[in-house]
Scaffold this motif. Sequence first.
Motif, PDB file in Angstrom:
ATOM      1  N   UNK A  22     -43.820 -35.327 -49.734  1.00 50.27           N
ATOM      2  CA  UNK A  22     -44.475 -34.184 -49.106  1.00 50.27           C
ATOM      3  C   UNK A  22     -43.445 -33.375 -48.341  1.00 50.27           C
ATOM      4  N   UNK A  23     -43.547 -32.069 -48.442  1.00 52.07           N
ATOM      5  CA  UNK A  23     -42.692 -31.166 -47.675  1.00 52.07           C
ATOM      6  C   UNK A  23     -43.545 -30.621 -46.538  1.00 52.07           C
ATOM      7  N   UNK A  24     -43.093 -30.839 -45.319  1.00 47.64           N
ATOM      8  CA  UNK A  24     -43.872 -30.443 -44.147  1.00 47.64           C
ATOM      9  C   UNK A  24     -43.100 -29.496 -43.249  1.00 47.64           C
ATOM     10  N   UNK A  25     -43.845 -28.664 -42.560  1.00 47.88           N
ATOM     11  CA  UNK A  25     -43.282 -27.805 -41.519  1.00 47.88           C
ATOM     12  C   UNK A  25     -43.551 -28.402 -40.136  1.00 47.88           C
ATOM     13  N   UNK A  26     -44.337 -29.482 -40.103  1.00 46.64           N
ATOM     14  CA  UNK A  26     -44.732 -30.103 -38.837  1.00 46.64           C
ATOM     15  C   UNK A  26     -43.532 -30.751 -38.156  1.00 46.64           C
ATOM     16  N   UNK A  27     -43.584 -30.766 -36.827  1.00 51.52           N
ATOM     17  CA  UNK A  27     -42.509 -31.418 -36.079  1.00 51.52           C
ATOM     18  C   UNK A  27     -42.942 -32.756 -35.498  1.00 51.52           C
ATOM     19  N   UNK A  28     -44.269 -33.050 -35.551  1.00 49.34           N
ATOM     20  CA  UNK A  28     -44.746 -34.316 -35.008  1.00 49.34           C
ATOM     21  C   UNK A  28     -45.951 -34.816 -35.805  1.00 49.34           C
ATOM     22  N   UNK A  29     -46.426 -36.002 -35.446  1.00 52.33           N
ATOM     23  CA  UNK A  29     -47.527 -36.635 -36.180  1.00 52.33           C
ATOM     24  C   UNK A  29     -48.797 -35.789 -36.148  1.00 52.33           C
ATOM     25  N   UNK A  30     -49.123 -35.197 -35.019  1.00 51.13           N
ATOM     26  CA  UNK A  30     -50.333 -34.373 -34.917  1.00 51.13           C
ATOM     27  C   UNK A  30     -50.246 -33.166 -35.838  1.00 51.13           C
ATOM     28  N   UNK A  31     -49.103 -32.528 -35.873  1.00 50.72           N
ATOM     29  CA  UNK A  31     -48.916 -31.374 -36.754  1.00 50.72           C
ATOM     30  C   UNK A  31     -49.037 -31.756 -38.216  1.00 50.72           C
ATOM     31  N   UNK A  32     -48.532 -32.926 -38.568  1.00 45.66           N
ATOM     32  CA  UNK A  32     -48.631 -33.398 -39.942  1.00 45.66           C
ATOM     33  C   UNK A  32     -50.091 -33.611 -40.331  1.00 45.66           C
ATOM     34  N   UNK A  33     -50.866 -34.253 -39.466  1.00 46.39           N
ATOM     35  CA  UNK A  33     -52.283 -34.455 -39.774  1.00 46.39           C
ATOM     36  C   UNK A  33     -52.999 -33.119 -39.938  1.00 46.39           C
ATOM     37  N   UNK A  34     -52.659 -32.142 -39.134  1.00 49.09           N
ATOM     38  CA  UNK A  34     -53.259 -30.808 -39.269  1.00 49.09           C
ATOM     39  C   UNK A  34     -52.911 -30.185 -40.616  1.00 49.09           C
ATOM     40  N   UNK A  35     -51.655 -30.307 -41.027  1.00 46.90           N
ATOM     41  CA  UNK A  35     -51.243 -29.780 -42.337  1.00 46.90           C
ATOM     42  C   UNK A  35     -52.000 -30.465 -43.471  1.00 46.90           C
ATOM     43  N   UNK A  36     -52.143 -31.771 -43.375  1.00 45.63           N
ATOM     44  CA  UNK A  36     -52.847 -32.503 -44.429  1.00 45.63           C
ATOM     45  C   UNK A  36     -54.321 -32.104 -44.480  1.00 45.63           C
ATOM     46  N   UNK A  40     -57.575 -29.351 -47.540  1.00 43.43           N
ATOM     47  CA  UNK A  40     -58.982 -29.316 -47.920  1.00 43.43           C
ATOM     48  C   UNK A  40     -59.417 -30.550 -48.690  1.00 43.43           C
ATOM     49  N   UNK A  41     -60.618 -30.480 -49.257  1.00 42.55           N
ATOM     50  CA  UNK A  41     -61.152 -31.557 -50.089  1.00 42.55           C
ATOM     51  C   UNK A  41     -61.157 -32.897 -49.393  1.00 42.55           C
ATOM     52  N   UNK A  42     -60.727 -33.913 -50.132  1.00 39.90           N
ATOM     53  CA  UNK A  42     -60.720 -35.284 -49.615  1.00 39.90           C
ATOM     54  C   UNK A  42     -59.816 -35.424 -48.395  1.00 39.90           C
ATOM     55  N   UNK A  43     -58.720 -34.652 -48.340  1.00 47.79           N
ATOM     56  CA  UNK A  43     -57.828 -34.726 -47.176  1.00 47.79           C
ATOM     57  C   UNK A  43     -58.569 -34.284 -45.916  1.00 47.79           C
ATOM     58  N   UNK A  44     -59.287 -33.170 -46.000  1.00 46.05           N
ATOM     59  CA  UNK A  44     -60.017 -32.653 -44.844  1.00 46.05           C
ATOM     60  C   UNK A  44     -61.094 -33.629 -44.391  1.00 46.05           C
ATOM     61  N   UNK A  45     -61.779 -34.255 -45.330  1.00 46.15           N
ATOM     62  CA  UNK A  45     -62.844 -35.194 -44.979  1.00 46.15           C
ATOM     63  C   UNK A  45     -62.292 -36.502 -44.430  1.00 46.15           C
ATOM     64  N   UNK A  46     -61.326 -37.060 -45.119  1.00 44.60           N
ATOM     65  CA  UNK A  46     -60.791 -38.369 -44.750  1.00 44.60           C
ATOM     66  C   UNK A  46     -60.011 -38.340 -43.443  1.00 44.60           C
ATOM     67  N   UNK A  47     -59.296 -37.240 -43.197  1.00 45.00           N
ATOM     68  CA  UNK A  47     -58.442 -37.135 -42.012  1.00 45.00           C
ATOM     69  C   UNK A  47     -59.039 -36.213 -40.958  1.00 45.00           C
ATOM     70  N   UNK A  48     -60.341 -35.950 -41.039  1.00 42.90           N
ATOM     71  CA  UNK A  48     -61.006 -35.017 -40.125  1.00 42.90           C
ATOM     72  C   UNK A  48     -60.769 -35.408 -38.670  1.00 42.90           C
ATOM     73  N   UNK A  49     -60.698 -34.382 -37.817  1.00 40.17           N
ATOM     74  CA  UNK A  49     -60.553 -34.644 -36.380  1.00 40.17           C
ATOM     75  C   UNK A  49     -61.722 -35.487 -35.926  1.00 40.17           C
ATOM     76  N   UNK A  50     -61.453 -36.433 -35.066  1.00 43.35           N
ATOM     77  CA  UNK A  50     -62.486 -37.323 -34.579  1.00 43.35           C
ATOM     78  C   UNK A  50     -62.605 -38.616 -35.371  1.00 43.35           C
ATOM     79  N   UNK A  51     -62.086 -38.610 -36.616  1.00 39.42           N
ATOM     80  CA  UNK A  51     -62.079 -39.856 -37.396  1.00 39.42           C
ATOM     81  C   UNK A  51     -60.855 -40.665 -36.985  1.00 39.42           C
TER      82      UNK A  51
END
Length: 83
Positions: A22-36, A40-51
């Motif tokens: 994966x190529x990321x622009x994120x500088x930390x773990x939180x930014x990476x989760x936001x990018x993922x 959309x799709x399964x990424x948005x559902x599986x990694x949704x905020x609050x999960x």
Amino acid sequence: MNIQLRYFASIREDLSLASEAFVTQACDAAGLLSELRARGGAYAQTLAEGRPVRVAINQVMARADTPLSEGAEVGLFPPVTGG
């Protein structure tokens, strides 16, 4: 930066994927989760905020503000309980 993502347990099942480069622009773990999530799709559902999602960077448990580095191995997994 280029990183290697590894998915474990129910996250791997939900995404139907064990790992990916994966190529990321994120500088930390939180930014990476936001990018993922933004994928959309399964990424948005599986990694949704609050999960609950745990992140390890180079096999060390990470916090939201833990920085990423070029070539890092990032593991994403649900919390694990035992009994």
